[in-house]
Design an enzyme around this catalytic site. Structure first.
Site, PDB file in Angstrom:
ATOM      1  N   GLY A 124      73.662 -34.655  28.591  1.00  0.00           N
ATOM      2  CA  GLY A 124      74.490 -34.289  29.736  1.00  0.00           C
ATOM      3  C   GLY A 124      74.815 -35.510  30.578  1.00  0.00           C
ATOM      4  CG  ASP A 149      73.520 -27.045  33.959  1.00  0.00           C
ATOM      5  OD1 ASP A 149      72.931 -25.975  33.724  1.00  0.00           O
ATOM      6  OD2 ASP A 149      72.924 -28.090  34.293  1.00  0.00           O
ATOM      7  N   GLY A 192      72.175 -23.688  36.448  1.00  0.00           N
ATOM      8  CA  GLY A 192      73.519 -24.268  36.516  1.00  0.00           C
ATOM      9  C   GLY A 192      73.605 -25.505  37.395  1.00  0.00           C
ATOM     10  NE  ARG A 296      66.646 -26.334  29.231  1.00  0.00           N
ATOM     11  CZ  ARG A 296      65.921 -26.981  30.151  1.00  0.00           C
ATOM     12  NH1 ARG A 296      66.332 -26.991  31.409  1.00  0.00           N
ATOM     13  NH2 ARG A 296      64.832 -27.607  29.829  1.00  0.00           N
TER      14      ARG A 296
HETATM   15  O1  F6P Z   1      70.654 -29.044  33.247  1.00  0.00           O
HETATM   16  C1  F6P Z   1      70.075 -27.969  32.593  1.00  0.00           C
HETATM   17  C2  F6P Z   1      69.092 -27.269  33.477  1.00  0.00           C
HETATM   18  O2  F6P Z   1      68.578 -26.152  32.777  1.00  0.00           O
HETATM   19  C3  F6P Z   1      69.634 -26.849  34.837  1.00  0.00           C
HETATM   20  O3  F6P Z   1      70.432 -25.690  34.784  1.00  0.00           O
HETATM   21  C4  F6P Z   1      68.359 -26.691  35.628  1.00  0.00           C
HETATM   22  O4  F6P Z   1      68.569 -26.877  37.010  1.00  0.00           O
HETATM   23  C5  F6P Z   1      67.498 -27.798  35.073  1.00  0.00           C
HETATM   24  O5  F6P Z   1      67.994 -28.115  33.787  1.00  0.00           O
HETATM   25  C6  F6P Z   1      66.044 -27.406  34.962  1.00  0.00           C
HETATM   26  O6  F6P Z   1      65.303 -28.489  34.531  1.00  0.00           O
HETATM   27  P1  F6P Z   1      63.763 -28.397  34.146  1.00  0.00           P
HETATM   28  O7  F6P Z   1      63.700 -27.961  32.705  1.00  0.00           O
HETATM   29  O8  F6P Z   1      63.256 -29.766  34.342  1.00  0.00           O
HETATM   30  O9  F6P Z   1      63.116 -27.380  35.033  1.00  0.00           O
END
Ligand code: F6P
Length: 369
Positions: A124, A149, A192, A296
């Site tokens: 990303g 996102d 997001g 995810r």
């Molecule tokens: O960028 C993808 C994402 O899933 C976002 O939507 C979210 O804010 C972030 O990553 C969460 O990250 P982590 O897995 O570090 O909690």
């Protein structure tokens, strides 16, 4: 003149997204078809920085067998990380303090030492900013746009987004019946980051009654009025979608954890606040569901699989053509190339004058404004 590409490395960085394995498979098969060798770097660039952590030395040969049967699998066979950006890598100093250092030269040295000609970086905004910096230092790099996102600029979409939206929509479908049976307000918080793409697309598709996105600071009184208006029509329940990055018009985004050295802030918790606020204003029983990392996971949708396979194959074609410093992208349903420097550090938010937003408004959805 550039040396022809013979040996390429692939890495996946940032949060995982359905379709990563499909990109890897397409890139490896396309590259092997050209007689090239492929190598996978473990967990972002950790395979280069910490070879001792991995039984295979952190960078391993990607053979045809390694990528067999993985198109439909979520996650990434390479592993990933959203910590330890090589541009500002947190390093512990002898005095115990932590300093951020640029470790990109180590990556270039590694590529030279191992005679790797090019990098395919799947990621990303963070990973593509790193890819751009490496390209500017002379490494041959092609980026592939990944994120649930959908907030990357210069591409119609990123892979992973469609799968996240499909799952979120199914969750909303399931919540209608329980919300209606109990005459409740059901608040659904979705990931997001600072863009409302997942919330907007899933919210409209899943017939939510209110959708709160980061692009429109919300007034909870307006959402409560929407809940009451539905009650008056005999529709005694409401579904409210809240993007994790949404914020009240006179308030702040809600954080689960502040940013720290080597890691961005973690968003979340706004759903709980909205549910409490609506219960207090309407007297209706309110519940919150946080979809979080469920968005995810899972097998990529057909759309995401195909996009990912097209991106992987296109990345190899781009290298064969001698391209570097570019990202493969989707425009008008065709794959094209865009300069990484036009993508790095930019974020694409939901356009408020777009027809998807207008559709939501035409359907009577409340956006809290
Ligand atoms: O960028 C993808 C994402 O899933 C976002 O939507 C979210 O804010 C972030 O990553 C969460 O990250 P982590 O897995 O570090 O909690």
């Amino acid at each position: 003149m550039m040396n022809p590409t013979r040996r390429i490395a692939i890495c996946t960085g940032g949060g995982d997204a359905p379709g990563l394995n499909a990109v890897i498979r397409a890139a490896v098969i396309s590259a092997m078809d050209r007689g090239w060798e492929c190598y996978g770097i473990r967990e972002g660039f950790n395979g280069i920085f910490f070879p001792e952590r991995y039984a295979d030395g952190g960078v391993f040969r990607l053979t045809r067998d390694r990528v067999r049967g993985i198109t439909h699998l979520g996650g990434t066979i390479l592993g990933t990380t959203n910590r330890g950006n090589p541009l500002c890598f947190p390093l512990k100093m002898p005095d115990g303090t932590v300093r951020e250092v640029d470790r990109t030269d180590e990556i270039l040295e590694f590529f030279a030492k191992r005679e790797l000609d090019a990098l395919i970086s799947i990621g990303g905004d963070g990973s593509l900013t790193i890819a751009n910096a490496l390209a500017q230092k002379g490494l041959r790099v092609v980026g592939v746009p990944k994120t649930i996102d959908n907030d990357l600029d210069k591409t119609f979409t990123t892979f992973g987004f469609d799968t996240a939206v499909a799952f979120a929509t199914e969750c909303l479908d399931r919540l209608h019946s329980t919300a209606e049976s109990h005459q409740r307000v059901m608040v659904v918080e979705m990931m997001g980051r600072y863009a409302g793409w997942i919330a907007l697309h899933a919210g409209i598709s899943g017939s939510a009654h209110s959708i709160l996105i980061p692009e429109i600071p919300f007034d909870l009184d307006k959402v409560a009025a929407k809940v009451r208006a539905r009650d008056r029509q005999g529709r005694m329940y409401s579904l409210v979608v809240v993007a994790e990055g949404a914020k009240p018009k006179d308030g702040q985004r809600n954080l689960l954890a502040a940013a720290e050295i080597g890691h961005q802030e973690r968003l979340g918790g706004i759903g709980e606040l909205v549910a409490k606020g609506l219960q207090a204003r309407t007297g209706k029983d309110s519940r919150v569901v946080v979809l979080g990392h469920l968005l995810r996971g899972g097998s990529p949708t057909t759309f995401d699989r195909l996009a990912a396979l097209r991106f992987g194959a296109a990345a190899v074609r781009a290298l064969e053509e001698g391209q570097s410093g570019i990202m493969v992208a989707l425009a008008n349903s065709c794959v094209n190339y865009v300069p990484l420097e036009e993508v790095a550090g930019r974020m694409r938010c939901v356009p408020l004058d777009g027809d998807t937003m207008q559709t939501g408004r035409d359907l009577g959805i409340c956006f809290g404004d």
